[in-house]
Design an enzyme around this catalytic site. Structure first.
Site, short mmCIF file in Angstrom:
data_model
loop_
_atom_site.label_atom_id
_atom_site.label_comp_id
_atom_site.label_asym_id
_atom_site.label_seq_id
_atom_site.Cartn_x
_atom_site.Cartn_y
_atom_site.Cartn_z
N ASP A 179 0.84 -1.19 0.00
CA ASP A 179 0.00 0.00 0.00
C ASP A 179 0.89 1.25 0.00
OD1 ASP A 179 -2.40 1.45 0.23
OD2 ASP A 179 -2.21 1.56 2.42
N HIS A 180 0.68 2.13 -0.97
CA HIS A 180 1.47 3.38 -1.08
C HIS A 180 2.98 3.12 -1.08
CE1 HIS A 180 -1.96 6.11 -0.80
NE2 HIS A 180 -2.44 5.34 0.17
N GLU A 232 -1.10 5.80 -8.62
CA GLU A 232 -1.90 6.91 -8.06
C GLU A 232 -1.65 8.20 -8.83
OE1 GLU A 232 -2.02 7.46 -3.76
OE2 GLU A 232 -2.03 9.64 -4.00
N HIS A 289 -6.97 10.40 3.99
CA HIS A 289 -6.66 9.37 5.00
C HIS A 289 -6.96 9.88 6.41
CE1 HIS A 289 -3.73 8.09 1.70
NE2 HIS A 289 -4.59 7.11 1.78
N GLY A 335 -8.81 6.21 1.53
CA GLY A 335 -9.44 6.97 2.61
C GLY A 335 -10.88 6.55 2.84
N THR A 383 -12.39 5.24 5.33
CA THR A 383 -12.96 5.49 6.67
C THR A 383 -13.83 6.74 6.66
OG1 THR A 383 -11.11 4.47 7.80
CG2 THR A 383 -12.38 6.07 9.07
N VAL A 431 -9.54 0.71 3.49
CA VAL A 431 -9.97 1.11 4.84
C VAL A 431 -8.88 0.72 5.84
CG1 VAL A 431 -11.71 0.79 6.64
CG2 VAL A 431 -12.40 0.70 4.23
#
Ligand code: G3H
Ligand code: ZN
Length: 284
Positions: free
Chosen positions: A82-83, A134, A180, A209, A211, A231
């Protein structure tokens, strides 16, 4: 079973109008809870591994725990960087058995983002590993952007087409105003941008993001081509709230199983609700 196919899961979501949840793992209990509930719901699931979590858990431990969870699972489990911020980090994950990668070059100028992402795609595709890129800037809620700064951070649809064509990515995370962490107010998602990017690229899209985004906005994003939703914060909060509740009741607790057990259950409840909302239940 072995790790599942990232591209296969997202393409199926796009075809049938649902999104696969990426739930970040921070320790053993997160991994167990996420994979257990995915099995109970019959849903494919993506385990998100941030660089911070990899550092915290240790890459060997994280790989081994995720692999054990996948092997025990009857639904596809995908381990996803992730990222990822550098080619070196990607190589490290590939050496440890990752089968899908997010390379996040969004903090670089467009041309450098293209060059880095393309290099990662070439290396990963040679190994049958899929890649998410991204475009635009997905920040944190603490960024508190002005109108102009928000506009500058959003994905530019024209650039998205050029980015996809130049890099060969399998999925795109376009910045559409999500952030985020816990939102202070109601998130303001740029659905028109999302629609445009979907129409121009045809690729599975990723919403970061996840959440705190209202259910109706999640459904709308899925209708507009989002087939993966990330999430993390919500599960972290559920986990920690459950631990706080244990100690609020009895300060004398000392056995970690007595607070980590309820915390694990709390994550299960949170992930189950998301899997149902994303429409991926029964698709595993
Ligand atoms: O990449 C990870 C996610 O975008 C998680 O975002 O912590 O706001 O749920 P979140
Ligand atoms: Zn993210």
């Amino acid at each position: 079973m072995p790790f599942g196919s990232f591209k296969g899961a997202l393409q199926d979501g796009l075809k049938h109008g649902y999104a696969v949840g990426q739930f970040n793992i921070n320790n053993l209990e997160f991994t167990q809870a996420i994979v257990e509930v995915a099995n109970e719901e019959g849903s494919p699931v993506i385990l998100g591994a941030s660089e911070g979590a990899i550092k915290y858990m240790g890459i060997e431990y994280m790989a081994a725990i995720a692999k054990a969870a996948a092997e025990k699972s009857k639904v596809p489990v995908i381990l996803h960087l992730d990222h990822g911020g550098s080619f070196e980090m990607v190589m490290k994950c590939l050496r440890h058995g990752w089968t899908s990668i997010m390379i996040d070059g969004s903090h670089h100028p467009f041309d450098e983002n293209v060059a880095l992402t393309k290099k990662v795609v070439e290396a990963c595709h040679a190994l049958g590993v899929h890649v998410e890129g991204e475009l635009g800037r997905i920040g944190g809620v603490e960024d508190d952007l002005t109108v102009d700064a928000r506009e500058a951070a959003l994905v530019q649809p024209g650039e998205a087409v050029a980015f996809v064509q130049a890099t060969g990515i399998d999925a795109l995370a376009p910045a559409i105003g999500s952030a985020h962490g816990h939102y202070q107010g109601k998130p303001d998602l740029a659905f028109d941008r999302l629609r445009e990017v979907r129409d121009l690229t045809g690729l599975p899209l990723v919403l970061h993001g996840g959440t705190g985004i209202p259910d109706e906005d999640i459904r709308q994003a899925i209708r507009l081509g989002v087939s993966k939703i990330n999430v993390n914060t919500e599960n972290q909060s559920a986990f920690t709230d459950a631990i706080r509740a244990v100690f609020a009741k009895d300060q004398a607790v000392y056995d970690p199983r007595k607070y980590l057990g309820p915390a694990r259950e709390a994550i299960k409840d949170a992930v189950r609700a998301k899997i149902r909302l994303f429409g991926s239940a029964g698709r595993g």
